[in-house]
Design a protein around this motif. Sequence first.
Motif, mmCIF file in Angstrom:
data_model
loop_
_atom_site.group_PDB
_atom_site.id
_atom_site.type_symbol
_atom_site.label_atom_id
_atom_site.label_comp_id
_atom_site.label_asym_id
_atom_site.label_seq_id
_atom_site.Cartn_x
_atom_site.Cartn_y
_atom_site.Cartn_z
ATOM 1 N N TYR A 87 0.851 -1.191 0.000
ATOM 2 C CA TYR A 87 0.000 0.000 0.000
ATOM 3 C C TYR A 87 0.886 1.240 0.000
ATOM 4 C CZ TYR A 87 -3.550 3.372 1.412
ATOM 5 O OH TYR A 87 -4.397 4.463 1.455
ATOM 6 N N ASP A 88 0.615 2.156 -0.917
ATOM 7 C CA ASP A 88 1.369 3.409 -1.001
ATOM 8 C C ASP A 88 0.671 4.417 -0.097
ATOM 9 O OD1 ASP A 88 3.066 5.416 -1.695
ATOM 10 O OD2 ASP A 88 2.438 5.560 -3.782
ATOM 11 N N PHE A 89 1.235 4.638 1.068
ATOM 12 C CA PHE A 89 0.601 5.447 2.105
ATOM 13 C C PHE A 89 1.113 6.879 2.075
ATOM 14 C CE2 PHE A 89 0.691 6.638 6.777
ATOM 15 C CZ PHE A 89 -0.642 6.997 6.823
ATOM 16 N N ASP A 90 0.215 7.821 1.767
ATOM 17 C CA ASP A 90 0.540 9.251 1.792
ATOM 18 C C ASP A 90 0.022 9.844 3.086
ATOM 19 O OD1 ASP A 90 1.754 9.592 -0.719
ATOM 20 O OD2 ASP A 90 -0.200 9.584 -1.701
ATOM 21 N N PHE A 91 0.826 10.683 3.704
ATOM 22 C CA PHE A 91 0.390 11.301 4.954
ATOM 23 C C PHE A 91 1.129 12.601 5.201
ATOM 24 C CE2 PHE A 91 4.037 8.753 5.846
ATOM 25 C CZ PHE A 91 4.727 9.379 6.875
ATOM 26 N N LEU A 92 0.614 13.387 6.133
ATOM 27 C CA LEU A 92 1.267 14.619 6.553
ATOM 28 C C LEU A 92 1.981 14.360 7.863
ATOM 29 C CD1 LEU A 92 -1.374 17.431 5.889
ATOM 30 C CD2 LEU A 92 0.843 17.152 4.786
ATOM 31 N N THR A 93 3.224 14.819 7.969
ATOM 32 C CA THR A 93 3.966 14.661 9.227
ATOM 33 C C THR A 93 3.496 15.742 10.203
ATOM 34 O OG1 THR A 93 5.708 16.179 8.567
ATOM 35 C CG2 THR A 93 6.008 13.843 7.984
ATOM 36 N N ALA A 94 3.966 15.651 11.435
ATOM 37 C CA ALA A 94 3.638 16.663 12.447
ATOM 38 C C ALA A 94 4.106 18.049 12.000
ATOM 39 C CB ALA A 94 4.274 16.290 13.779
ATOM 40 N N GLU A 95 5.157 18.065 11.172
ATOM 41 C CA GLU A 95 5.695 19.343 10.661
ATOM 42 C C GLU A 95 4.978 19.784 9.390
ATOM 43 O OE1 GLU A 95 7.955 16.581 11.100
ATOM 44 O OE2 GLU A 95 8.057 17.220 13.195
ATOM 45 N N ASN A 96 3.891 19.092 9.047
ATOM 46 C CA ASN A 96 3.091 19.416 7.867
ATOM 47 C C ASN A 96 3.786 19.123 6.543
ATOM 48 O OD1 ASN A 96 0.429 19.957 7.914
ATOM 49 N ND2 ASN A 96 0.623 22.179 7.738
ATOM 50 N N CYS A 97 4.688 18.152 6.541
ATOM 51 C CA CYS A 97 5.356 17.741 5.303
ATOM 52 C C CYS A 97 4.598 16.557 4.709
ATOM 53 C CB CYS A 97 6.786 17.299 5.582
ATOM 54 S SG CYS A 97 7.836 18.632 6.117
ATOM 55 N N GLN A 98 4.417 16.598 3.413
ATOM 56 C CA GLN A 98 3.773 15.479 2.713
ATOM 57 C C GLN A 98 4.793 14.362 2.554
ATOM 58 O OE1 GLN A 98 0.465 15.571 1.722
ATOM 59 N NE2 GLN A 98 0.673 13.431 1.176
ATOM 60 N N SER B 199 4.133 0.495 2.199
ATOM 61 C CA SER B 199 3.901 -0.448 3.286
ATOM 62 C C SER B 199 3.641 -1.842 2.757
ATOM 63 C CB SER B 199 2.701 -0.003 4.118
ATOM 64 O OG SER B 199 2.869 1.330 4.529
ATOM 65 N N PHE B 200 4.298 -2.819 3.353
ATOM 66 C CA PHE B 200 4.077 -4.224 3.013
ATOM 67 C C PHE B 200 3.227 -4.823 4.125
ATOM 68 C CE2 PHE B 200 5.118 -8.725 3.465
ATOM 69 C CZ PHE B 200 4.962 -9.181 2.164
ATOM 70 N N ILE B 201 2.126 -5.465 3.751
ATOM 71 C CA ILE B 201 1.251 -6.076 4.749
ATOM 72 C C ILE B 201 1.128 -7.564 4.468
ATOM 73 C CG2 ILE B 201 -1.097 -6.113 5.696
ATOM 74 C CD1 ILE B 201 -1.166 -3.052 4.834
ATOM 75 N N ALA B 202 1.451 -8.346 5.489
ATOM 76 C CA ALA B 202 1.253 -9.796 5.408
ATOM 77 C C ALA B 202 -0.080 -10.061 6.098
ATOM 78 C CB ALA B 202 2.389 -10.526 6.102
ATOM 79 N N TRP B 203 -1.102 -10.306 5.308
ATOM 80 C CA TRP B 203 -2.461 -10.502 5.814
ATOM 81 C C TRP B 203 -2.684 -11.988 6.059
ATOM 82 C CZ3 TRP B 203 -6.399 -8.664 8.185
ATOM 83 C CH2 TRP B 203 -7.691 -9.159 7.992
ATOM 84 N N SER B 204 -2.946 -12.343 7.307
ATOM 85 C CA SER B 204 -3.101 -13.740 7.683
ATOM 86 C C SER B 204 -4.243 -13.866 8.697
ATOM 87 C CB SER B 204 -1.776 -14.234 8.276
ATOM 88 O OG SER B 204 -1.845 -15.590 8.570
#
Length: 145
Positions: free
Chosen positions: A76-87, A92-97
Amino acid sequence: METATVAADAASGMAVHDDCKLKFLELKAKRTYGFIVFKIEEKQKQVIVEKLGEPTQSYEDFTASLPADACRYAVYDFDFLTAENCQKSRISFIAWSPDTSSVRSKMIYASSKDRFKRELDGIQVELQATDPAEMELDVIRSRAN
């Protein structure tokens, strides 16, 4: 004796279809996809691409694409804002079991995970999830910083 056969099969590991690496590179370099779900095709003894998510699809769309009673690998390509407001973006690799999947399936996915992950160069966050709560966005966000 059946368990010994299952363990021997599970330990053999799975080949990784070239398409898996190709699609992952497209996600990483070109952001062509928002997520990729991978499935182990037991008869062919290889990991294949099961589903490609559009970059516009939500995290809920991603989690809905994981079967409730079968193991999968996902990126999953996770986009987010840091606490400092940086994009920022974290792959993320997820092993779903899920608990409801078969013991055999869990063993095969667990024994093939490291080899498969090595093929995908550029993973920044890794999660093991047996239940949707273990891979909520907050969990990914806390690991991504």
